[in-house]
Design an enzyme around this catalytic site. Structure first.
Site, PDB file in Angstrom:
ATOM      1  N   SER A  18       0.814  -1.212   0.000  1.00 57.20           N
ATOM      2  CA  SER A  18       0.000   0.000   0.000  1.00 57.20           C
ATOM      3  C   SER A  18       0.849   1.264   0.000  1.00 57.20           C
ATOM      4  O   SER A  18       0.594   2.199  -0.767  1.00 57.20           O
ATOM      5  CB  SER A  18      -0.952  -0.005   1.199  1.00 57.20           C
ATOM      6  OG  SER A  18      -0.244  -0.163   2.419  1.00 57.20           O
ATOM      7  N   TRP A  19       1.898   1.321   0.832  1.00 54.65           N
ATOM      8  CA  TRP A  19       2.695   2.537   0.950  1.00 54.65           C
ATOM      9  C   TRP A  19       3.609   2.713  -0.258  1.00 54.65           C
ATOM     10  O   TRP A  19       3.763   3.822  -0.777  1.00 54.65           O
ATOM     11  CB  TRP A  19       3.466   2.519   2.253  1.00 54.65           C
ATOM     12  CG  TRP A  19       4.127   3.801   2.675  1.00 54.65           C
ATOM     13  CD1 TRP A  19       5.332   3.911   3.307  1.00 54.65           C
ATOM     14  CD2 TRP A  19       3.637   5.140   2.544  1.00 54.65           C
ATOM     15  NE1 TRP A  19       5.621   5.236   3.566  1.00 54.65           N
ATOM     16  CE2 TRP A  19       4.586   6.009   3.106  1.00 54.65           C
ATOM     17  CE3 TRP A  19       2.475   5.685   1.984  1.00 54.65           C
ATOM     18  CZ2 TRP A  19       4.437   7.399   3.138  1.00 54.65           C
ATOM     19  CZ3 TRP A  19       2.313   7.073   2.008  1.00 54.65           C
ATOM     20  CH2 TRP A  19       3.280   7.905   2.579  1.00 54.65           C
TER      21      TRP A  19
ATOM     22  N   ARG B 143       6.940  -8.209  -6.027  1.00 58.18           N
ATOM     23  CA  ARG B 143       7.139  -9.651  -6.194  1.00 58.18           C
ATOM     24  C   ARG B 143       5.877 -10.363  -6.681  1.00 58.18           C
ATOM     25  O   ARG B 143       5.962 -11.411  -7.334  1.00 58.18           O
ATOM     26  CB  ARG B 143       7.576 -10.269  -4.864  1.00 58.18           C
ATOM     27  CG  ARG B 143       8.914  -9.756  -4.339  1.00 58.18           C
ATOM     28  CD  ARG B 143       9.237 -10.433  -3.010  1.00 58.18           C
ATOM     29  NE  ARG B 143      10.438  -9.912  -2.387  1.00 58.18           N
ATOM     30  CZ  ARG B 143      11.679 -10.288  -2.685  1.00 58.18           C
ATOM     31  NH1 ARG B 143      11.873 -11.195  -3.630  1.00 58.18           N
ATOM     32  NH2 ARG B 143      12.718  -9.767  -2.063  1.00 58.18           N
TER      33      ARG B 143
ATOM     34  N   LYS C 167       9.667   1.407   7.934  1.00 56.41           N
ATOM     35  CA  LYS C 167       9.761   1.792   9.340  1.00 56.41           C
ATOM     36  C   LYS C 167       9.993   0.545  10.184  1.00 56.41           C
ATOM     37  O   LYS C 167       9.258  -0.434  10.068  1.00 56.41           O
ATOM     38  CB  LYS C 167       8.487   2.517   9.786  1.00 56.41           C
ATOM     39  CG  LYS C 167       8.272   3.844   9.061  1.00 56.41           C
ATOM     40  CD  LYS C 167       6.948   4.500   9.420  1.00 56.41           C
ATOM     41  CE  LYS C 167       6.778   5.811   8.660  1.00 56.41           C
ATOM     42  NZ  LYS C 167       5.485   6.462   8.956  1.00 56.41           N
TER      43      LYS C 167
ATOM     44  N   LYS D 150       6.564   4.400  17.151  1.00 61.79           N
ATOM     45  CA  LYS D 150       5.139   4.750  17.116  1.00 61.79           C
ATOM     46  C   LYS D 150       4.274   3.533  16.833  1.00 61.79           C
ATOM     47  O   LYS D 150       3.125   3.460  17.279  1.00 61.79           O
ATOM     48  CB  LYS D 150       4.900   5.869  16.109  1.00 61.79           C
ATOM     49  CG  LYS D 150       5.311   5.548  14.668  1.00 61.79           C
ATOM     50  CD  LYS D 150       4.194   4.974  13.840  1.00 61.79           C
ATOM     51  CE  LYS D 150       4.643   4.626  12.434  1.00 61.79           C
ATOM     52  NZ  LYS D 150       3.543   4.123  11.602  1.00 61.79           N
TER      53      LYS D 150
ATOM     54  N   ASP E 256       3.750  11.356  13.664  1.00 69.57           N
ATOM     55  CA  ASP E 256       3.457   9.964  13.314  1.00 69.57           C
ATOM     56  C   ASP E 256       2.816   9.232  14.487  1.00 69.57           C
ATOM     57  O   ASP E 256       1.942   8.380  14.311  1.00 69.57           O
ATOM     58  CB  ASP E 256       4.748   9.266  12.889  1.00 69.57           C
ATOM     59  CG  ASP E 256       4.522   8.207  11.821  1.00 69.57           C
ATOM     60  OD1 ASP E 256       3.357   7.962  11.460  1.00 69.57           O
ATOM     61  OD2 ASP E 256       5.507   7.628  11.345  1.00 69.57           O
TER      62      ASP E 256
ATOM     63  N   VAL F 208       1.118  -6.962   6.773  1.00 69.50           N
ATOM     64  CA  VAL F 208       2.197  -6.978   7.763  1.00 69.50           C
ATOM     65  C   VAL F 208       1.896  -5.973   8.867  1.00 69.50           C
ATOM     66  O   VAL F 208       1.533  -4.830   8.609  1.00 69.50           O
ATOM     67  CB  VAL F 208       3.544  -6.636   7.102  1.00 69.50           C
ATOM     68  CG1 VAL F 208       4.636  -6.485   8.158  1.00 69.50           C
ATOM     69  CG2 VAL F 208       3.926  -7.720   6.099  1.00 69.50           C
TER      70      VAL F 208
ATOM     71  N   GLU G 252       3.914  -4.277  11.700  1.00 63.89           N
ATOM     72  CA  GLU G 252       5.318  -4.122  12.073  1.00 63.89           C
ATOM     73  C   GLU G 252       5.567  -4.231  13.573  1.00 63.89           C
ATOM     74  O   GLU G 252       6.646  -4.634  14.009  1.00 63.89           O
ATOM     75  CB  GLU G 252       5.847  -2.772  11.567  1.00 63.89           C
ATOM     76  CG  GLU G 252       5.955  -2.662  10.054  1.00 63.89           C
ATOM     77  CD  GLU G 252       7.184  -3.369   9.496  1.00 63.89           C
ATOM     78  OE1 GLU G 252       7.914  -4.013  10.271  1.00 63.89           O
ATOM     79  OE2 GLU G 252       7.397  -3.274   8.280  1.00 63.89           O
TER      80      GLU G 252
END
EC number: 1.1.1.94
Length: 341
Positions: free
Chosen positions: A15-16, A36, A110, A194, A247, A282, A284
């Site tokens: 997405s990012w 990928r 991040k 964060k 953030d 995912v 994080e």
């Protein structure tokens, strides 16, 4: 300084990565997105949509996508890595022999390197060598809102000011403000911590503990950021800016945050496995909590909120037990006398 004629390669079609590639393409830069997943890449390249991560949001016709890393980076003026933190090292190592001469490398990933707890700029520097300009792109930004053209502000911190400026100028536009700085350690620390603290506020909201509790966790979470930043030599103003406070507020309060949604699910009694499966991307914080506490132990810093999140994620405590542990802590001054000196 780059121009709109300079090709930019974006590595990572989540997405990012898709959002930032779309932004750069809309700003007139020839942009190639590498991923990928062949089905996702084909959809981006042919139908101008990322159906898996940003369904229903049109992408620029000019944005190209490929599964061929060599083709993606060939002739690029600079490269932007946007993978999950666990794939960052692998991606940079694959990139190293293919990187065009003179091309700087930035990333919007991040987190820390899994296992070692190293900052990502340390990984990149080791793999790419001393002469490659590096920069980290960070700040309060949800991918969906960026692709929708909603106002956003981020910051680019680099070890070569001219490269950080190049990246910022490429991203800067009518609805996307890009600032610059030179504190890569602080910028990366804020972007990683964060995610852990967002789990804490999500748990509190899932347990319906109220807005006072959320505000307290955000503020004391910022305190943890500042204390660890001071110990590792980061600039406190970095953590008080977009890379830290900005953030932190977004991720702790916005329900588009995967880490906040994980906390909400845990606070409502779901298991970690069910919550991660439901989110479908995912998260994080599951790995980052370990690495944050590794950094804290290395520098002798007490991070009670982050440590309770780590314990809950590992099943060592329930959310209720973690809350009781925080509330049972002794009274103390709000800030150490040495924090801002």
């Amino acid at each position: 300084m780059s121009t709109t004629a300079d090709k930019i390669a974006v590595l990572g079609a989540g997405s990012w990565g898709t959002a930032l590639a779309s932004l750069l393409a809309r700003h007139g830069h020839p942009t190639v997105l590498w991923g990928r997943d062949a089905a996702v890449v084909e959809a981006i390249d042919q139908r101008h949509e990322n159906p898996r991560y940003l369904p229903g949001i049109p992408l620029p016709d000019s944005l190209r996508a490929t599964t061929d890393l060599a083709s993606a980076v060939e002739g690029a003026a600079w490269i932007l890595v946007v993978t999950p933190s666990h794939a960052f090292g692998e991606t940079v190592r694959a990139l190293a022999p293919l990187r065009p001469a003179g091309a700087g490398v930035a990333w919007a990933t991040k987190g820390f390197e899994p296992g070692s707890g190293r900052f990502l700029h340390e990984v990149a520097r080791e793999v790419l060598g001393e002469d490659v300009p590096l920069a980290v792109v960070t700040g309060p930004s949800f991918a969906k809102e960026v692709t929708q053209g909603l106002p956003t502000a981020i910051t680019v911190h680099g070890d070569v000011p001219e490269f950080a400026q190049m990246v910022a100028e490429a991203m800067h536009g009518p609805a996307f403000r890009a600032y610059t700085g030179d504190d890569m350690v602080g910028a990366e620390l804020g972007g990683a911590m964060k995610n852990v603290l967002a789990v804490a506020t999500g748990v509190a909201d899932g347990m319906q503990l109220g807005l006072n509790a959320r505000a307290g966790l955000i503020t004391r979470g910022l305190n943890e950021m500042l204390r660890l930043a001071a110990a590792i030599g980061a600039k406190p103003e970095t953590l008080m800016g977009l890379a830290g406070l900005g953030d932190l507020v977004l991720t702790c309060t916005g329900d588009l945050s995967r880490n906040r949604r994980l906390g909400l699910a845990l606070g409502r009694g779901q298991t970690l496995q069910d919550a991660v499966r439901e989110i479908g991307q995912v998260v994080e914080s599951v790995q980052t909590a370990d690495e944050v506490m590794r950094q804290a132990r290395r520098h002798g810093i007490d991070l009670p909120i982050s440590d309770r999140v780590r314990a809950v994620l590992h099943g060592e405590q329930t959310p209720e037990e973690g809350l009781r542990a925080l509330l049972a802590r002794e009274q103390k001054p709000e800030y150490p006398d040495t924090l801002f000196k």
